[in-house]
Design a protein around this motif. Structure first.
Motif: not given
Length: 244
Positions: A120-125, A101-110
């Motif tokens: 690595r994924y840079e996902l805009a929220l 809800r509060t972040a502007d992006h989510l970074t996920v690294r597998a």
């Protein structure tokens, strides 16, 4: 439901906006990305779930996996996630959902697994999270909670072969609730050894001291879905809640 998420993850050039789905006793808010990843927050039978689909396949037979995510802060931190079919499931869904809800992006690294390179994924929220809020409210999950700031993603998913016999402190804290995070090494036959208290709430409640004694009565079954390696280090949370 997992089939719905997997199908959504295949959509190319998907707009970054929350989509609301509702069916019987299930309410879902989801995001689909053109890189093949989908995020979903699901309320089903009053139980909240946060799922990611489209990640590289985990090791065959694995029940848990490690991901690095920018939660609870801005830096990437390793955390343990549960595997359910093609989905990867958060062990702290309320914390992660509120962060979405509060972040502007989510970074996920597998991390790299079985010869596969790390991804690595840079996902805009999106800034509009009405569908997400509705899903949280359907499960009676608060939209804001200050304790999220103290969430520790390094805590392991521990399955006890013999659960520790929790002993309350001599003087219970106000409300009868206390928790402590302990860091231990794995001893012979799965016994926790060399434990130390990392965090105690409420501070100076006395529960840390009693928890350090209590955890010795437990025997580990699994850590993060695998057998506990002798000499390995793990963190776990013990709680006590006495209702008058």
């Amino acid at each position: 439901m997992i089939g719905i998420l997997a199908a959504a993850a295949l959509q190319a050039d998907a707009p970054v906006e929350w989509t609301a789905l509702q069916q019987d006793n299930i309410q879902v808010a989801e995001l689909a990305y053109d890189v093949g990843i989908a995020l979903a927050v699901i309320c089903r039978d009053d139980q909240l779930m946060v799922a990611i689909t489209g990640l590289p396949d985990p090791a065959p037979g694995a029940k848990f996996r490690k991901l690095e995510v920018n939660i609870p802060g801005a830096e990437l931190q390793a955390s343990t996630w549960r595997i359910q079919g093609k989905a990867t499931i958060s062990l702290a869904p309320a914390v992660y959902a509120r962060r979405l809800r509060t972040a502007d992006h989510l970074t996920v690294r597998a991390p790299a697994e079985e010869g596969e390179p790390a991804r690595r994924y840079e996902l805009a929220l999106p800034s509009d999270h009405l569908a997400l809020d509705q899903t949280l409210e359907a499960c009676d999950v608060p939209l804001v909670l200050e304790t999220d700031l103290t969430y520790d993603p390094t805590i392991s998913a521990v399955t006890w072969a013999t659960s520790p016999r929790i002993t309350p402190p001599n003087r219970l804290p106000p409300g009868g609730y206390a928790e402590v995070v302990l860091e231990c090494t794995v001893g012979a036959r799965g016994r926790p050894e060399n434990c130390r208290a990392i965090r105690e709430q409420p501070a100076n409640s006395g529960f840390a001291r009693s928890a350090l004694l209590s955890i010795r009565t437990g025997r580990l079954g699994l850590i993060d879905g695998g057998p506990p390696p002798v000499g390995g280090v793990f963190r776990t949370r013990l709680t006590i809640n006495v209702v008058n």
